[in-house]
Structure formats: structure tokens, C-alpha cells
Design an enzyme around this catalytic site. Structure first.
Site, short mmCIF file in Angstrom:
data_model
loop_
_atom_site.label_atom_id
_atom_site.label_comp_id
_atom_site.label_asym_id
_atom_site.label_seq_id
_atom_site.Cartn_x
_atom_site.Cartn_y
_atom_site.Cartn_z
N ASN A 7 0.86 -1.18 0.00
CA ASN A 7 0.00 0.00 0.00
C ASN A 7 0.90 1.24 0.00
OD1 ASN A 7 -1.39 2.28 1.10
ND2 ASN A 7 -3.06 0.94 1.67
N HIS A 10 1.11 6.17 1.80
CA HIS A 10 1.91 7.09 2.61
C HIS A 10 3.05 7.75 1.85
CE1 HIS A 10 -0.58 6.54 5.97
NE2 HIS A 10 -0.48 5.23 5.89
N HIS A 43 -5.59 3.52 -1.59
CA HIS A 43 -6.91 3.88 -1.06
C HIS A 43 -7.26 5.29 -1.52
CE1 HIS A 43 -9.56 4.17 2.86
NE2 HIS A 43 -10.24 4.44 1.77
N ARG A 45 -9.50 8.03 -0.88
CA ARG A 45 -10.46 8.45 0.15
C ARG A 45 -11.33 9.58 -0.35
NH1 ARG A 45 -10.27 7.73 5.66
NH2 ARG A 45 -8.89 6.05 6.31
N ARG A 49 -7.01 12.61 1.02
CA ARG A 49 -5.90 13.06 1.88
C ARG A 49 -4.55 12.52 1.42
NH1 ARG A 49 -7.17 9.78 7.43
NH2 ARG A 49 -9.20 10.71 7.12
N GLU A 70 -8.60 0.40 -2.94
CA GLU A 70 -9.43 0.43 -1.73
C GLU A 70 -10.35 1.63 -1.81
OE1 GLU A 70 -7.09 0.69 1.76
OE2 GLU A 70 -6.07 -1.19 1.40
N THR A 101 -8.01 3.35 8.55
CA THR A 101 -9.23 2.52 8.57
C THR A 101 -9.27 1.74 9.88
OG1 THR A 101 -8.86 2.33 6.20
CG2 THR A 101 -10.59 0.95 7.15
N GLU A 151 -10.67 -9.61 3.02
CA GLU A 151 -9.41 -9.23 3.65
C GLU A 151 -9.70 -9.09 5.13
OE1 GLU A 151 -7.35 -5.83 2.02
OE2 GLU A 151 -6.13 -5.63 3.85
N HIS A 190 -3.45 -4.68 7.82
CA HIS A 190 -3.58 -3.54 8.72
C HIS A 190 -2.67 -3.72 9.94
CE1 HIS A 190 -5.56 0.27 9.44
NE2 HIS A 190 -5.19 0.05 10.67
#
Ligand code: PXP
Length: 248
Positions: A7, A10, A43, A45, A49, A70, A101, A151, A190
Site C-alpha cells: 500500500n 503514505h 486507497h 479516500r 488526503r 481500496e 481505517t 481481507e 492492517h
């Protein structure tokens, strides 16, 4: 081998912190692929963000592996998915105030929205994965609604200690077993780190992990390629601990 999807949200978080064009999450995704990642997770959103619409489009054009998008089960996101055509959609719950999340999607409470995404994803040839807690009702409902994969949310396991961690781990193992029995593919993610990932990959039914923050955090210190390879090595140590003759 358990698939590793990185992922890259970041990387975009860092870029957006200064409003620059660098570091580029698409470049990071390519480096993850070179380091052996089996796919890239991003993801989008509602508040944008980290990833932005253009990032998802560029990822779609650039990736040579798998794009896992996502998203929340909203009409806006569904329209984007139908246009961009990721390989997989993972439905996640989303709250504006959350840092990340925080829990699994309540498939029972959002049945109609999930059903709509499932129907339209199938029509577009996109696989559907649902990010849920390791709860029998949620797993059974995921199967009924037409998801190909679940998941399992590993956040509770990752943040717990002692007996609570052992209990969270056995809930994940039971959930993974049930899901596989129902014909679902089983992913997890996660809060996973090199230190806690081995116990997860030791669960024989788990076929894929989605890992972000810890790998990007390590990458700041040791470089992205080494961070991906070190995570893979930690995963493989767990796989080696699987009981003999187990599935997968
Ligand atoms: N899987 C899902 C569905 C997520 O929402 C996230 C966080 O965006 C992750 C995996 C990765 O979590 P982490 O960044 O803690 O590795």
C-alpha cells in the site's frame, strides 16, 4: 507463496505534506514491483488526503502487476472504479475523522451498497474483496453478496498484547478457515510489521497481505527495495512454520 501487495498511500501523504510533485507514489509503486511485490494497493479516500484521482489513473497505466483499489461503497467511487478498471476493488469503511481505517466493513449493515458494487464490479470484470473483521456472520454475508475475496482486519491482533493477542490471532485463524471453506480467497492486512507478520503468514489459508505504513516507514531508513524484501523474508518465515500438509 503468500502474495505481498504494498500500500503506497503514505508516499502520497509525504508528497502532499509539502504540496510538491515528489515523492511520486507511482515511481514508488514501480520500485515495489521491481523488489518483488505482487501488487499495489491504493486507497482513494473521499477527502483525497493521500491518493488523488490522477494517481489512480497513472497507477493503472504504469503497473505491471495488480492494482487493488481500496474505496468506500459510494456512487462516486464506483464510477471511478468503472472508468479506471482496477484488477480488484477492496471495499472499506470510511470515516472522515479517522487517522486510518479503524475497523472492518459491516457487510450486514451496508448490504445494499455492497450488493450494488458487487453487481457492477462483476459486470466490469473487476474482482471484489471486502475488508472485514474475522466474524462468521460477516464472512458468510460476504460470500452471499458475491465477493471473491475477503481481507481480514489484523489491526486488533497487531495492537494487542499477551493473551488478547493470542485470542485475536485464533479468531483470525478461525475466520480464515471458514472463509476458505466457503470458497473465498483470504487476504489480511492492517498494522502488520516485520515483527508481527510471521504469525499471520503461519495461518495456512492466508494467501495475500496488504501492507503499507510499516514498509514505507522502513523505506525512509533503509530504502524501498530493501524494505519490501525484508518484509517478504519475514512473511516467508511464517509460511515455513505452517503445519505440514496444510492447504495452499
Ligand atoms: N488493508 C486495508 C484494507 C487498509 O485500509 C489498509 C490501510 O490503508 C491496509 C491494508 C494497510 O495497513 P497498514 O498501512 O497499517 O499496513
Amino acid at each position: 507463496m503468500v502474495r505481498l501487495h504494498i500500500n503506497i498511500d503514505h508516499v502520497a501523504t509525504l508528497r502532499n505534506a509539502r504540496g510538491t510533485l515528489y515523492p511520486d507514489p507511482i515511481l514508488a509503486a514501480g520500485l515495489c514491483e521491481l523488489a518483488g511485490a505482487d501488487g499495489i494497493t491504493a486507497h482513494l479516500r473521499e477527502d483525497r488526503r493521500h491518493m488523488r484521482d490522477g494517481d489512480i489513473e497513472r497507477l493503472r497505466a504504469a503497473l505491471t502487476t495488480v492494482l487493488n483499489l481500496e474505496m468506500a461503497a459510494t456512487d462516486e467511487m464506483l464510477a471511478i472504479a468503472e472508468r479506471v478498471r482496477p484488477d480488484v476493488i477492496t471495499l472499506v469503511p470510511e470515516r472522515r475523522e479517522e487517522l486510518t481505517t479503524e475497523g472492518g466493513l459491516d457487510v450486514l449493515a451496508t448490504r445494499r451498497a455492497v450488493e450494488k458494487v458487487a453487481t457492477r464490479a462483476a459486470a466490469s470484470g473487476i474482482r471484489l474483496s471486502l475488508f472485514i473483521a474475522a466474524d462468521a456472520q460477516q464472512i458468510e454475508a460476504s460470500r452471499e453478496l458475491g465477493a471473491q475475496q475477503i481481507e481480514l482486519h489484523t489491526g486488533e491482533y497487531a495492537h494487542a498484547h499477551g493473551a488478547a493477542r493470542a485470542e485475536a490471532l485464533s479468531r483470525l485463524a478461525r475466520g480464515a478457515r471458514l472463509a476458505r471453506k466457503l470458497g473465498l480467497e483470504v487476504a489480511a492486512g492492517h498494522g502488520l510489521t516485520r515483527a508481527n507478520v510471521g504469525a499471520i503468514t503461519a495461518i495456512s489459508e492466508i494467501e495475500e497481505l496488504n501492507i503499507g505504513h510499516a514498509v514505507i516507514g522502513d523505506a525512509v531508513l533503509v530504502g524501498l527495495e530493501r524494505a519490501v524484501r525484508d518484509m517478504r523474508a519475514a512473511m516467508e518465515r511464517g509460511v515455513a512454520a505452517r503445519p505440514r500438509g496444510a492447504v495452499a
